[in-house]
Design a protein around this motif. Structure first.
Motif, short mmCIF file in Angstrom:
data_model
loop_
_atom_site.label_atom_id
_atom_site.label_comp_id
_atom_site.label_asym_id
_atom_site.label_seq_id
_atom_site.Cartn_x
_atom_site.Cartn_y
_atom_site.Cartn_z
N UNK A 1 0.81 -1.22 0.00
CA UNK A 1 0.00 0.00 0.00
C UNK A 1 0.84 1.26 0.00
N UNK A 2 1.90 1.28 0.80
CA UNK A 2 2.78 2.47 0.83
C UNK A 2 3.40 2.70 -0.54
N UNK A 3 3.89 1.63 -1.15
CA UNK A 3 4.54 1.77 -2.46
C UNK A 3 3.54 2.21 -3.54
N UNK A 4 2.38 1.56 -3.57
CA UNK A 4 1.43 1.86 -4.65
C UNK A 4 0.77 3.23 -4.48
N UNK A 5 0.33 3.54 -3.27
CA UNK A 5 -0.30 4.86 -3.06
C UNK A 5 0.71 5.98 -3.28
N UNK A 6 1.94 5.78 -2.85
CA UNK A 6 2.98 6.79 -3.09
C UNK A 6 3.17 6.99 -4.59
N UNK A 7 3.25 5.91 -5.33
CA UNK A 7 3.44 6.02 -6.78
C UNK A 7 2.27 6.73 -7.46
N UNK A 8 1.06 6.36 -7.08
CA UNK A 8 -0.12 6.99 -7.69
C UNK A 8 -0.22 8.47 -7.33
N UNK A 9 -0.02 8.79 -6.06
CA UNK A 9 -0.20 10.18 -5.62
C UNK A 9 0.93 11.12 -6.06
N UNK A 10 2.09 10.58 -6.38
CA UNK A 10 3.20 11.44 -6.79
C UNK A 10 3.50 11.36 -8.28
N UNK A 11 2.67 10.62 -9.01
CA UNK A 11 2.91 10.46 -10.46
C UNK A 11 2.77 11.81 -11.18
N UNK A 12 3.70 12.05 -12.07
CA UNK A 12 3.69 13.30 -12.85
C UNK A 12 3.39 12.98 -14.31
N UNK A 13 2.64 13.83 -14.96
CA UNK A 13 2.39 13.67 -16.39
C UNK A 13 1.32 12.64 -16.70
N UNK B 1 -3.25 0.69 -10.54
CA UNK B 1 -4.58 0.79 -9.91
C UNK B 1 -5.01 -0.55 -9.30
N UNK B 2 -4.75 -1.65 -9.99
CA UNK B 2 -5.11 -2.97 -9.46
C UNK B 2 -4.32 -3.25 -8.19
N UNK B 3 -3.01 -3.01 -8.21
CA UNK B 3 -2.20 -3.26 -7.03
C UNK B 3 -2.61 -2.36 -5.87
N UNK B 4 -2.98 -1.13 -6.16
CA UNK B 4 -3.42 -0.21 -5.10
C UNK B 4 -4.74 -0.67 -4.50
#
Length: 150
Positions: free
Chosen positions: A38-50, A61-64
């Protein structure tokens, strides 16, 4: 007073007859999924640029969603068993379809699949945690109930 580990291997009526050891292992698994994944996936989704690559976005999204639903499993381990079965299925399938052919050719080491393979080999934990008798009885083989005639 003596300690006996026997009760943790016996079914518990509070958890539909699933042995306590499986409940403890499932909860450990859900905790790991919820916090680590959860930490890895939510961090990736919330900090994604572009803009997102559509295929990569589906995977993230599936992993999150998977990690977030694992939070429910901490409190309801037996009810959330299908997500553990999904995890086992997709990881074993990926290991067979992607990692094994690379390993058989001797090209897995140093390939982009090497890191994922290392993480997916941890699939042994959910395989051990699943109460297979319960899963088989409730998700695969459901004998017909015969109505009693009075």
């Amino acid at each position: 007073m003596t300690f006996s580990p026997k009760p943790i291997f016996q079914g518990d009526p509070r958890d539909e007859g699933v042995p306590r050891i499986n409940i403890y292992l499932l909860r450990l698994l859900y905790i790991l999924m919820f916090f680590v994944l959860g930490k890895e996936t939510w961090t990736h989704i919330l900090t994604h640029q572009g803009p997102w690559d559509p295929t990569a976005a589906v995977a993230w999204c599936v992993w999150t969603a998977f990690a977030t639903l694992a939070g429910i499993g901490i409190f309801r381990p037996v009810k959330m068993l299908p997500i553990v079965l999904l995890e086992i299925f997709y990881k074993v399938l990926w290991l067979i379809l992607v990692a094994y052919p690379l390993w058989a050719k001797g090209t897995l080491a140093g390939s982009p699949a090497e890191a994922i393979t290392s993480e997916f080999l941890w699939v042994l934990l959910p395989i051990v945690a699943v109460p297979w008798a319960y899963a088989f009885r409730n998700f695969i083989y459901q004998p017909k109930k015969v109505a009693s005639v009075v």
